[in-house]
Design a protein around this motif. Structure first.
Motif, PDB file in Angstrom:
ATOM      1  N   SER A   1      -7.347 -11.444   0.315  1.00 23.46           N
ATOM      2  CA  SER A   1      -6.401 -11.767  -0.405  1.00 23.46           C
ATOM      3  C   SER A   1      -6.652 -13.052  -1.472  1.00 23.46           C
ATOM      4  O   SER A   1      -7.384 -13.882  -0.909  1.00 23.46           O
TER       5      SER A   1
ATOM      6  N   ASN B   1      -2.925  -4.068  -1.798  1.00 24.19           N
ATOM      7  CA  ASN B   1      -4.118  -3.853  -2.472  1.00 24.19           C
ATOM      8  C   ASN B   1      -4.403  -2.649  -3.176  1.00 24.19           C
ATOM      9  O   ASN B   1      -4.909  -2.589  -4.139  1.00 24.19           O
TER      10      ASN B   1
ATOM     11  N   GLN C   1      -1.103  -8.717   3.079  1.00 27.14           N
ATOM     12  CA  GLN C   1      -2.181  -8.916   3.739  1.00 27.14           C
ATOM     13  C   GLN C   1      -1.757  -9.912   4.771  1.00 27.14           C
ATOM     14  O   GLN C   1      -1.126 -10.743   4.682  1.00 27.14           O
TER      15      GLN C   1
ATOM     16  N   ASP D   1       0.775  -1.306   0.035  1.00 26.11           N
ATOM     17  CA  ASP D   1       0.070   0.029  -0.031  1.00 26.11           C
ATOM     18  C   ASP D   1       0.966   1.088   0.048  1.00 26.11           C
ATOM     19  O   ASP D   1       0.530   2.244   0.799  1.00 26.11           O
TER      20      ASP D   1
ATOM     21  N   ASP E   1       3.181 -11.670  -3.228  1.00 19.47           N
ATOM     22  CA  ASP E   1       2.081 -10.848  -3.514  1.00 19.47           C
ATOM     23  C   ASP E   1       0.630 -11.510  -3.568  1.00 19.47           C
ATOM     24  O   ASP E   1       0.764 -12.502  -4.564  1.00 19.47           O
TER      25      ASP E   1
ATOM     26  N   ASN F   1      -2.389 -10.067  -3.957  1.00 16.87           N
ATOM     27  CA  ASN F   1      -3.599  -9.307  -4.503  1.00 16.87           C
ATOM     28  C   ASN F   1      -4.188 -10.197  -5.497  1.00 16.87           C
ATOM     29  O   ASN F   1      -3.877 -10.816  -6.160  1.00 16.87           O
TER      30      ASN F   1
ATOM     31  N   ARG G   1       3.811  -4.949  -3.455  1.00 22.06           N
ATOM     32  CA  ARG G   1       2.565  -4.343  -3.845  1.00 22.06           C
ATOM     33  C   ARG G   1       1.560  -4.419  -2.668  1.00 22.06           C
ATOM     34  O   ARG G   1       1.442  -5.807  -2.300  1.00 22.06           O
TER      35      ARG G   1
ATOM     36  N   GLY H   1     -11.475  -5.692  -2.515  1.00 21.23           N
ATOM     37  CA  GLY H   1      -9.758  -5.664  -2.814  1.00 21.23           C
ATOM     38  C   GLY H   1      -9.213  -5.827  -1.293  1.00 21.23           C
ATOM     39  O   GLY H   1      -8.161  -6.067  -1.282  1.00 21.23           O
TER      40      GLY H   1
ATOM     41  N   ASN I   1      -5.173  -1.576  -7.453  1.00 21.18           N
ATOM     42  CA  ASN I   1      -6.256  -1.226  -7.610  1.00 21.18           C
ATOM     43  C   ASN I   1      -6.541  -0.998  -9.354  1.00 21.18           C
ATOM     44  O   ASN I   1      -5.871  -0.372  -9.819  1.00 21.18           O
TER      45      ASN I   1
ATOM     46  N   HIS J   1      -1.537  -3.560   6.154  1.00 16.33           N
ATOM     47  CA  HIS J   1      -2.806  -3.763   5.453  1.00 16.33           C
ATOM     48  C   HIS J   1      -3.846  -3.420   6.523  1.00 16.33           C
ATOM     49  O   HIS J   1      -4.906  -2.570   6.213  1.00 16.33           O
TER      50      HIS J   1
ATOM     51  N   SER K   1      -8.624  -6.776  -9.947  1.00 17.12           N
ATOM     52  CA  SER K   1      -8.531  -6.189  -8.579  1.00 17.12           C
ATOM     53  C   SER K   1      -9.575  -5.003  -8.551  1.00 17.12           C
ATOM     54  O   SER K   1      -9.451  -4.115  -9.160  1.00 17.12           O
TER      55      SER K   1
END
Length: 525
Positions: free
Chosen positions: A204, A140, A245, A95, A189, A191, A138, A201, A144, A279, A195
């Motif tokens: 995970s 979430n 996450q 984030d 990652d 994500n 990265r 979002g 995006n 997160h 997404s």
């Protein structure tokens, strides 16, 4: 009537999930001692008892073009805080940016170039390369509105990273800290793709290809480690998994069958001892992942106090396993301005979470106190050389302070031990210049059994006093990781879990989903 019944059942579900997830673990029988652990003696002929390395973690910076303060706060951190700490490396667990397009429609988010260019420029102006390495991944918000990792708006790669490895969801970085200790970061990652921002979002969703990459990396690493261990029996490697996450969010996302169980088995059978992430923006939220397959670890007990026979661990925040994997969530920097300093003192891990506002507040700066030996008994790990707790007969404390230090006082169980001295050694000019390491010999024979309380008091030249109390043990006794419940945050996640299908249905008709589909079709054409 239907509306009332639906909400009534939702309230019942909230209560059941809350009791199972947050209250039941408090009554599960706990193992309180680690008796089997790795042993690597200290080579005292090389004066190795003062080998200490420290690093910084930051997460959820949420650089936001609608909030310019987010830029200035992060730049202040890079320009003023990091030079004070002088870490051997920095990690950012996601984030990085916010990707919020406007204040009115907060859930119609989209990547924008300005935030990524600001992130890159801040790092360059602060010359963060001087700290050895900067590892980031990265979150979430950083993904995006993307349909897949190769999306044309994946600015993490196209603007910041300048690499074509956008499809690589698993990475590895290995650092040789000294002749006896290696540090390996594995980035994962999680994500979901496509997404969609907002509540969807939040969860995970590891894809099959991501799990395959993780499996190959850990299996290849295990084979390589076995070869290296035969050559160097006294070489220690610390393996840290970096995710954005937390692991418990895998319980509510099942894109593929048994994805949570597959990742769990991979982690528990590996050499990973620590998981670091963010997160959720929670403070002081730590947990332990159980491993019941190995005889050196405790099996999780069920409600009747009997051990489970399926040999599975659990990602729920249940504390006090006989080692296992420790998961450490870090509060966000973007709003709370938190960051973490973690250190390895002769291979033993310690950390402290820091509020930058308190540390750098004008005229009342608080020094950061990190006790590295003896380490916090809540986070003992059998994969560490715990025998060194009894071999190092000194108290080690790292102090990061903007105001000058007048003196440092140590006491155990309210018994005064004396003033700690700044450590100086011609082999470690770094310590001599920055005045961060303080040591004091203590009668270790008096504290070999059970838990004890170490109190470090720092008195600055402005005559202000600050204290840090830490529970420690030298015989493997494990202290309980107390679970803190932030009511607003806990009930918000319960609400999103229950209403996830509703959110997903609504998202199909949202403008953001249509925009994502439109970009995908354009790229295919």
């Amino acid at each position: 009537m239907y509306w009332f019944l639906n909400n009534y059942l939702s309230c019942i579900l909230f209560s059941v999930v809350f009791v199972i997830t947050f209250l039941f673990p408090l009554f599960v029988p706990q193992i309180s001692k680690i008796e089997n652990y790795r042993q690597i003696p200290i080579d005292k002929s090389k004066n190795n008892s003062h080998k200490i390395h420290w690093f910084v973690q930051v997460t959820d910076t949420h650089l936001n073009k609608l909030n310019k303060t987010s830029y200035s706060n992060f730049e202040y951190f890079c320009q003023n805080v990091l030079p004070l700490i002088q870490p051997s490396g920095v990690i950012h667990t996601g984030d990085i940016v916010s990707s919020i397009q406007n204040k009115k429609y907060r859930y119609r988010n989209q990547q924008n170039q300005e935030e990524w260019l600001q992130y890159k420029a801040i790092l360059e102006r602060a010359n963060t390369k001087q700290y050895g390495f900067w590892v980031d991944l990265r979150g979430n918000h950083d993904g995006n509105s993307m349909f897949d990792p190769q999306d044309q708006e994946n600015y993490y790669y196209t603007l910041y990273k300048n690499t074509t490895a956008a499809g690589n969801m698993v990475g590895q970085k290995k650092i040789a800290l000294d002749q006896e200790l290696d540090l390996t970061f594995i980035t994962l990652d999680l994500n979901p793709y496509p997404s969609i921002s907002g509540p969807i979002g939040f969860f995970s969703n590891p894809s099959p290809s991501t799990l395959k990459q993780l499996d190959l990396l850990l299996n290849n690493k295990e084979k390589q480690d076995n070869k290296e261990k035969k050559a160097k029996q006294d070489k220690q490697e610390v393996v840290i998994l970096l995710t954005h996450q937390p692991m418990f969010l895998l319980d509510v996302t099942k894109q593929i069958p048994n994805s949570q169980q597959k990742i769990k088995n991979l982690l528990l059978s590996s050499e990973i001892s620590l998981i670091m992430n963010g997160h959720y923006h929670r403070r002081n939220f730590y947990s332990r992942l159980w491993n019941s397959k190995n005889n050196n670890y405790n099996t999780r007990a069920n409600a009747n106090g009997n051990a489970n026979s399926n040999g599975s661990g659990n990602f729920n925040n249940i504390t006090n396993s006989n080692s296992g994997i420790v998961e450490l969530e870090l509060a966000d920097f973007g709003y709370k301005q938190y960051f973490r300093i973690f250190a390895f003192d002769n291979g033993l891990f310690s950390f402290v979470d820091v509020d930058m506002k308190k540390m750098m507040k004008a005229n009342s700066e608080q020094p950061v106190i990190l006790i590295t030996n003896p380490k916090d008994s809540r986070f003992l790990l059998s994969k560490e050389p715990m025998n060194r707790l009894k071999e190092i007969k000194e108290i080690h404390v790292l102090i990061f302070s903007k105001p000058g230090i007048e003196k440092v006082i140590a006491s155990i169980n309210n018994k005064y031990l004396g003033e700690m001295k700044q450590y100086k050694d011609e082999n470690y000019p770094k310590y001599n210049d920055l005045q961060q390491l303080y040591t004091l010999e203590y009668p270790i024979e008096e504290y070999l059994d059970g838990k004890h309380f170490l109190n470090i008091t720092v008195i600055t030249k402005e005559a202000r006093s600050y204290s840090q109390i830490q529970t420690f043990s030298l015989d493997g006794t494990v202290s309980k990781i107390k679970k803190r419940i932030w009511w607003k945050e806990e009930f918000s996640i319960l609400f999103m879990i229950d209403q996830k299908k509703t959110f997903k249905t609504l998202a199909l008709f949202s403008g953001e989903y249509q925009d994502t589909q439109r970009r995908r079709n354009t790229r295919r054409e």
